[in-house]
Structures are given as C-alpha cells and as structure tokens.
Design a protein around this motif. Structure first.
Motif, short mmCIF file in Angstrom:
data_model
loop_
_atom_site.label_atom_id
_atom_site.label_comp_id
_atom_site.label_asym_id
_atom_site.label_seq_id
_atom_site.Cartn_x
_atom_site.Cartn_y
_atom_site.Cartn_z
N LEU A 152 0.84 -1.19 0.00
CA LEU A 152 0.00 0.00 0.00
C LEU A 152 0.88 1.24 0.00
O LEU A 152 1.97 1.27 0.58
CB LEU A 152 -0.91 0.01 1.22
N ASN A 153 0.39 2.26 -0.64
CA ASN A 153 1.05 3.58 -0.60
C ASN A 153 0.16 4.49 0.23
O ASN A 153 -0.85 5.02 -0.26
CB ASN A 153 1.24 4.13 -2.02
N LYS A 154 0.52 4.64 1.53
CA LYS A 154 -0.35 5.39 2.44
C LYS A 154 -0.39 6.87 2.12
O LYS A 154 -1.36 7.57 2.44
CB LYS A 154 0.12 5.18 3.87
N THR A 155 0.67 7.37 1.48
CA THR A 155 0.75 8.80 1.18
C THR A 155 -0.40 9.24 0.29
O THR A 155 -1.02 10.29 0.51
CB THR A 155 2.09 9.14 0.50
N ILE A 156 -0.70 8.43 -0.74
CA ILE A 156 -1.77 8.81 -1.68
C ILE A 156 -2.94 7.84 -1.61
O ILE A 156 -3.81 7.83 -2.48
CB ILE A 156 -1.24 8.85 -3.12
N SER A 157 -2.93 7.02 -0.56
CA SER A 157 -4.00 6.01 -0.39
C SER A 157 -4.16 5.17 -1.65
O SER A 157 -5.27 4.95 -2.15
CB SER A 157 -5.33 6.70 -0.05
N GLY A 158 -3.04 4.72 -2.17
CA GLY A 158 -3.07 3.89 -3.38
C GLY A 158 -2.57 2.49 -3.13
O GLY A 158 -2.04 2.17 -2.06
N VAL A 159 -2.75 1.65 -4.12
CA VAL A 159 -2.31 0.26 -4.06
C VAL A 159 -1.10 0.08 -4.98
O VAL A 159 -1.10 0.54 -6.12
CB VAL A 159 -3.44 -0.69 -4.52
N VAL A 160 -0.05 -0.58 -4.43
CA VAL A 160 1.14 -0.84 -5.24
C VAL A 160 1.02 -2.25 -5.85
O VAL A 160 0.83 -3.23 -5.13
CB VAL A 160 2.43 -0.75 -4.40
N LEU A 161 1.12 -2.29 -7.18
CA LEU A 161 1.02 -3.56 -7.91
C LEU A 161 2.33 -3.86 -8.64
O LEU A 161 3.04 -2.94 -9.08
CB LEU A 161 -0.12 -3.50 -8.93
N THR A 206 1.75 2.43 -8.76
CA THR A 206 0.77 2.75 -7.71
C THR A 206 -0.50 3.25 -8.39
O THR A 206 -0.46 4.20 -9.19
CB THR A 206 1.31 3.83 -6.78
N VAL A 207 -1.61 2.60 -8.07
CA VAL A 207 -2.87 2.93 -8.76
C VAL A 207 -3.99 3.14 -7.76
O VAL A 207 -3.94 2.68 -6.62
CB VAL A 207 -3.28 1.80 -9.72
N CYS A 208 -5.00 3.85 -8.26
CA CYS A 208 -6.21 4.02 -7.47
C CYS A 208 -7.44 3.81 -8.33
O CYS A 208 -8.53 4.23 -7.99
CB CYS A 208 -6.23 5.42 -6.84
N CYS A 209 -7.21 3.23 -9.50
CA CYS A 209 -8.33 2.97 -10.43
C CYS A 209 -7.99 1.75 -11.28
O CYS A 209 -6.97 1.09 -11.08
CB CYS A 209 -8.58 4.20 -11.32
N SER A 210 -8.84 1.42 -12.28
CA SER A 210 -8.61 0.24 -13.12
C SER A 210 -7.40 0.47 -14.03
O SER A 210 -7.06 1.60 -14.36
CB SER A 210 -9.84 -0.08 -13.96
N PHE A 211 -6.77 -0.63 -14.48
CA PHE A 211 -5.51 -0.52 -15.21
C PHE A 211 -5.28 -1.78 -16.05
O PHE A 211 -6.00 -2.77 -15.93
CB PHE A 211 -4.35 -0.35 -14.23
#
Length: 467
Positions: A152-161, A206-211
């Motif tokens: 997880l990337n807590k800084t931007i509330s994103g998910v690391v894939l 790092t994403v916060c949407c579909s990819f």
C-alpha cells in the motif's frame, strides 16, 4: 543405315557425317533457387521450416545443397549429401532436409528445438546451378504477464502492484496502461537475462483505479495474428511428377486444429483439398492425388502436395485459413518436355541437298520448333505439323533441306516460352565424301563413322556371297 549416293543426275550431293547429341537442359532454362519474400518467425523450443525450392521444378536428389549462416565462423548449417564433420556444432542433430521431396525440387531446411542463437540470415545454395536464396529467421519467445499485490502507498492512499513476465526473447518492454489505454507513470523496468538467453521483466505501479499491464517486443507482438504466406513466383510442375505448392503461417503458429482449404477459383467444384479431410467435398479430378504435411502443421506448414500432375492441374490455387480469414494464392504452371529426334527424310535432287526431319513428342503446352545454322540463325524450313494426343500432349515435326551453302552445324530446337524450357538436337555436316547417315531415331549422342574403302570392299563381298 542409309547410304547417300555419290551423285544424283550427274550432280554431286553435299555428302556429310551425321553427329547427333542432345542437350537435356540448356542454361537458359535453368532452375532458380526460390525462398520466401518475408522473414520466417520461430518460437524458442519449437521446430521451424525455412522454405526453399527450385523453380522450374527439377530433381535435386543428386545435387549438392548447402545451408549456411554467413555471419558464423563455421558457416555450414546443413549440407547434402550429409557431411556431419563440416557442420557447425551448434546445429548437430537439429537440422534435416525433406529427402523424399528433393526429387520435386524441395530444398527446405527443418531446424528442431530452435535456440535464440539460431536467429539470423540463412543461405540456401545449390553449387551445381550456382544459384542461391536467402531466408531471414526471427526467433522469439513469449509468455503472459502476472500481476501481484506488492503493498500500500499510504501517502496517496493507493495500491502498489507488480507486473512480472518471464521467458521472453528478444528483450521486451513493459508498459502500464489505464482503462482508456493511456500510459501510467510507473517505476523503472527491471530486466534479467537468464542462462537460457530468455528475459524476465518486472515493474511496479501505484494505482487508485482500473488498469492494464501490457508487454510487447518489436520482434513478436502477442496480439499480432499470423499471415498466410505463399511463393512470390509461379510454381512449375512436369506432367506425371509430383509437386508441392508452398504455403505457411507467418509468424509460425500451430495449424493442426485449424480448417485449411485449398481451392481453384476457376473450377465449378472449387475445393481441391480440405483439412480436416472431407473427401465428399473434393473435386473428383484431385481424388487420391492431394495431401498436406500433417506432421508439420504444428509448425505452421500448410503446403499442398499434388501427385501425378495432369495438364488440367494448371491454374491459380488459393490457400485459405477460415479461422484467420487469411489467404494466399499460388500459380501452378504445368509442362512436359522431350528431346527432339532428327532423321534422314530423303534427297532434294533439284538443289543437290539432303532433307532432314525433326520430331519431338510429349510436350505441354504446345511448343514451337525451329531450325538453326551453326551461327544460330533461323533456317527456312517447311511448316511445323502439330498433333495433340488423347493425353493432351503435343507432337511437333518439321523438315528442312540442307544445302552446301549452309554452315556445317545444324540444330533442331523445340521450346516452350511460357515455361522457359527447351531441348535441342545437333547435326554436324563436315562435307566429306561417301558417308553413311544414321537414321537418327534416337538422340543419345552417338556419332556416325565415315565409310572407308574397307567398308565398301566388305559390302561388295557380302553382296557376292548373297547372290
């Protein structure tokens, strides 16, 4: 044997020695070595066929055939007749020719268990003809990427894939894309090359949407569909022989489970051969005479073999793969040739000349017959008589009167311009006295000897004994 008299009406005829020889295949009708007009793509670990054949078709069984790589120190990849001691060690036990098909001009090279190092330019060379053709082999390996959760990337509330893909060749690039196909800003791609020369690539985003994670290489794109490739020149066949119409998939892919249709658009019943086999759909003229190379279809080989070629087989063939909605056309030119035969047809008392006849049977398509002098100039001859037999083969014949003013060498030439084939028989007329003339019902190159005084004496004694 026919003796030419010393005089005719008190005029001396141009006596001569007859020497006959046949050129079975003249240089101008020599076959070319033909290869594909596009690179051939192979997948590492699979087998591949590098196409090469003779046009017009001729038997290559007794010819030397050399496959080589000009960029290697030990250039020979495969040689026929086989000489293992000359072969590059990297190819030992992995190369072969289609020996049973060489009589039909087939020179293609099969490379088994393809390696990355096999990539390069290959030369198919026939020293007997001094002709060659080049084939470019492109080697690749692909696999599907795997995406995993890396944190997880807590800084931007994103998910690391993380996206990783192993077993590629040549080196690929890795891209991250959003749902609209736009590139995403991602970490650097890490690339590792293993002992097998295959590449593994990985990257994080790092994403916060579909990819979407997409991997591609310039040499081979996963989404790219194969093309159906045929020869860039007509294929020539001789009546009664077998012939192969080349067709293959590029890039190479397994065609074993695909439908393959060979057809003649000019026929009412168009299907010549279909795979999987459906005999009830086949044109009756081809029943029992067509086949595919079933064991090679897994390598993208779709070539059609036609056995016992007929004159009616000539035409344009379509190699069609419905699964891919792709096709290629092959033009088949059919021919038959034979050596002309020269015979003594009589005497022309008016001009003290000798009448010769030239005849050649078993031609297709219809040929032309020419008489030439020693300098290659056309001689004035009688009209050519042409007969077409029930087998659709042509017989042509013509007569010419040989006079003293003609040069000593006379040639009968029969040729077919469309198929670039010709055969010749020669007669030598040195102008010596009292000779025997061979009936020349053969064209095997036998010379006729001059009559000597001893011959004439023996002839007189033989006549006295008979009386």
């Amino acid at each position: 044997w026919v003796e030419i008299p010393r005089s005719i009406n008190n005029k001396v005829c141009c006596s001569f020695l007859c020497e006959i020889k046949t050129e079975a295949f003249v240089v101008s009708g020599q076959s070319e070595v033909i290869g594909p007009n596009q690179p051939v793509a192979a997948t590492i670990g699979n087998d591949i066929i590098l196409p090469c054949y003779l046009y017009p078709t001729m038997d290559a069984s007794d010819m030397t055939v050399e496959w080589s790589r000009p960029d290697l120190d030990l250039r020979l990849v495969h040689v026929w007749p086989e000489r293992p001691e000359l072969q590059n060690p990297s190819y030992k036990g992995r190369t072969s020719l289609f020996i049973n098909e060489m009589k039909h001009g087939e020179l293609s090279l099969k490379i088994s268990r393809v390696k990355p190092s096999d990539e390069g330019k290959y030369r198919c060379f026939v020293p007997d003809l001094r002709k060659d053709s080049n084939v470019q082999l492109v080697v690749s390996a692909v696999s599907s990427p795997v995406i995993s959760f890396a944190g997880l990337n807590k800084t931007i509330s994103g998910v690391v894939l993380q996206c990783e893909c192993a077993g590629w060749y040549p080196e690929p690039e890795l891209l991250w894309l959003d749902a609209e196909g736009n590139l995403l800003s991602a970490g650097p791609t890490e690339t590792l090359r293993g002992p097998d020369d295959l590449y593994t690539v990985s990257s994080r985003v790092t994403v916060c949407c579909s990819f979407l994670c997409e991997i591609k290489t310039e040499a081979f794109v996963v989404s790219g569909q194969s093309e159906v490739i045929g020869p860039n020149q007509p294929v020539a066949a001789t009546i009664g022989n077998d012939i192969i119409l080349p067709c293959y998939l590029y890039p190479t892919m397994d065609a074993s489970d695909m439908t393959v249709e060979w057809s003649r658009p000019d026929l009412d019943l168009r299907l010549v051969h279909v795979w999987p086999e459906r005999p009830e759909l086949q044109n009756p003229s081809y029943k029992g005479r067509t086949s595919l190379f079933i064991n090679e279809m897994k390598h993208g080989e779709l070539s059609l073999k036609i056995s016992r070629v007929k004159p009616s087989d000539e035409g344009k063939y379509r190699c069609f793969v419905p699964d891919l909605r792709k096709d290629s056309n092959v033009q088949l030119v059919v021919s038959a040739v034979s050596s002309p035969v020269i015979s003594f047809a009589g005497l022309n008392k008016t001009i003290s000349g000798v009448v010769l006849q030239c005849e050649s049977a078993g031609w297709y398509p219809e040929p032309e017959l020419l008489w030439l002098d020693g300098e290659g100039n056309l001689l004035s001859a009688g009209p050519t008589e042409t007969l077409r037999g029930p087998d659709d083969l042509y017989t042509v014949s013509s007569r010419v009167t040989v006079e003293k003013r003609h040069s000593n060498n006379i040639t009968c030439r029969v040729q077919q311009r469309n198929t670039n084939q010709r055969r010749e028989t020669h007669i030598h007329v040195p102008g010596k006295s009292n000779v025997l003339f061979n009936g020349a019902t053969t064209s095997n190159g036998k010379c006729v000897r001059e009559v000597t005084e001893e011959d004439r004496h023996e002839g007189k004694e033989r006549k006295m004994r008979e009386n």
